[in-house]
Design a protein around this motif. Structure first.
Motif, PDB file in Angstrom:
ATOM      1  N   GLN A  50      42.681  33.667  27.811  1.00 21.10           N
ATOM      2  CA  GLN A  50      42.551  35.122  27.821  1.00 21.10           C
ATOM      3  C   GLN A  50      43.063  35.729  29.126  1.00 21.10           C
ATOM      4  OE1 GLN A  50      41.875  36.828  25.004  1.00 21.10           O
ATOM      5  NE2 GLN A  50      41.966  34.742  24.176  1.00 21.10           N
ATOM      6  N   THR A  51      43.070  34.961  30.209  1.00 23.93           N
ATOM      7  CA  THR A  51      43.725  35.414  31.441  1.00 23.93           C
ATOM      8  C   THR A  51      45.191  35.669  31.170  1.00 23.93           C
ATOM      9  OG1 THR A  51      42.248  33.953  32.699  1.00 23.93           O
ATOM     10  CG2 THR A  51      44.103  34.909  33.889  1.00 23.93           C
ATOM     11  N   ARG A  54      45.752  38.797  29.152  1.00 20.43           N
ATOM     12  CA  ARG A  54      45.637  39.991  30.002  1.00 20.43           C
ATOM     13  C   ARG A  54      46.850  40.145  30.905  1.00 20.43           C
ATOM     14  NH1 ARG A  54      40.291  38.159  30.243  1.00 20.43           N
ATOM     15  NH2 ARG A  54      40.658  37.202  32.291  1.00 20.43           N
ATOM     16  N   ASP A  58      48.576  43.666  30.702  1.00 17.45           N
ATOM     17  CA  ASP A  58      48.553  44.437  31.946  1.00 17.45           C
ATOM     18  C   ASP A  58      49.969  44.733  32.432  1.00 17.45           C
ATOM     19  OD1 ASP A  58      45.815  44.357  31.861  1.00 17.45           O
ATOM     20  OD2 ASP A  58      45.584  42.909  33.491  1.00 17.45           O
ATOM     21  N   ALA A  83      48.596  39.201  22.653  1.00 24.48           N
ATOM     22  CA  ALA A  83      48.961  40.419  23.381  1.00 24.48           C
ATOM     23  C   ALA A  83      49.706  41.398  22.479  1.00 24.48           C
ATOM     24  CB  ALA A  83      49.817  40.067  24.600  1.00 24.48           C
ATOM     25  N   ARG A  86      47.571  43.773  20.822  1.00 25.86           N
ATOM     26  CA  ARG A  86      46.761  44.591  21.730  1.00 25.86           C
ATOM     27  C   ARG A  86      47.555  45.707  22.412  1.00 25.86           C
ATOM     28  NH1 ARG A  86      42.784  39.918  24.385  1.00 25.86           N
ATOM     29  NH2 ARG A  86      42.555  38.757  22.416  1.00 25.86           N
TER      30      ARG A  86
END
Length: 230
Positions: A50-51, A54, A58, A83, A86
């Motif tokens: 999950q890092t 993100r 991001d 991702a 998202r």
């Protein structure tokens, strides 16, 4: 103008796309090679799957990218696939390059026989060391290309391999292209084959090995441009 966000697989950083990026930019598009946490210039930082998800989300949001084509190679197909759903309407398409794809609730290691990787993690303090030079044989890579991959590659953080994927909707709903590199096996993995039966997924084939950004950068760039609509 399309913005390509390029994410390489295990052990590799954004540098892996050095020969692809200029070809995309020459065609008038944005190209953003992304290094995930724990790799290359970001090595040594602990990371879970999950890092990495993100990291990608991001990056897109920080640069306010629109009309985005997310490109995931090998392992990175798993965080890229998560991702992709998202970033919402920023997404134009997702391209999986000889990649794993996320399955909700399932880790990278659970998706195929991986006892040798688990053993490597146990023997190397929870990281997956880069392959030896001989493991790249038969993949249409030159000696200097193999040397660069081996010497510049960094150990891959093990948490990204054991943490399960999290999907909020079926992956089949994403507009996607899957690039199968034939020297790494003639058929897509079963999870991908099932997705390719849907209306929104397309298959492209490259007669090269598992690292086409090195072995066939022009052909790979052409597929990416076509996936974006030219």
């Amino acid at each position: 103008m399309t913005d390509f966000v390029l994410v390489a697989g295990a052990w590799l950083g954004g540098w892996a796309w050095d020969e692809v990026v200029p070809l995309l930019r020459k065609s008038g598009h944005g190209a953003h090679p992304l290094t995930l946490t724990g790799l290359a210039e970001k090595k040594g930082t602990p990371a879970g799957q999950q890092t990495h998800v993100r990291d990608i989300v991001d990056h897109v949001e920080r640069l306010d990218l629109r009309d985005v084509v997310l490109v995931g190679h090998s392992y990175s197909g798993i965080p890229v696939g998560q991702a992709a759903e998202r970033i919402g309407d920023r997404l134009r398409r997702v391209v999986f390059v000889d990649a794993n794809v996320p399955v909700d609730g399932t880790s990278f290691l659970a998706s195929f026989p991986s006892e040798h990787i688990r053993q490597a993690l146990a023997e190397h303090d929870g990281v997956w060391p880069p392959l030896a030079p001989e493991d790249y044989a038969g993949q249409e890579l030159t000696g200097p290309q193999i040397d660069r991959i081996v010497t510049e590659g960094t150990p891959h953080p093990g948490g990204t391999l054991t943490e399960p994927a999290v999907l909020s909707r079926p992956l089949a709903e994403l507009p996607a292209t899957y690039v199968k590199c034939l020297l790494d096996g003639p058929e897509p993995p079963p999870a991908v084959a099932a997705l390719l039966t849907g209306e929104r997924w397309e298959l492209e084939k490259l007669d090269t090995g598992h690292w086409p950004m090195f072995s066939r950068p022009r052909e790979l760039a052409a597929i990416l441009l076509a996936a974006a609509g030219g």
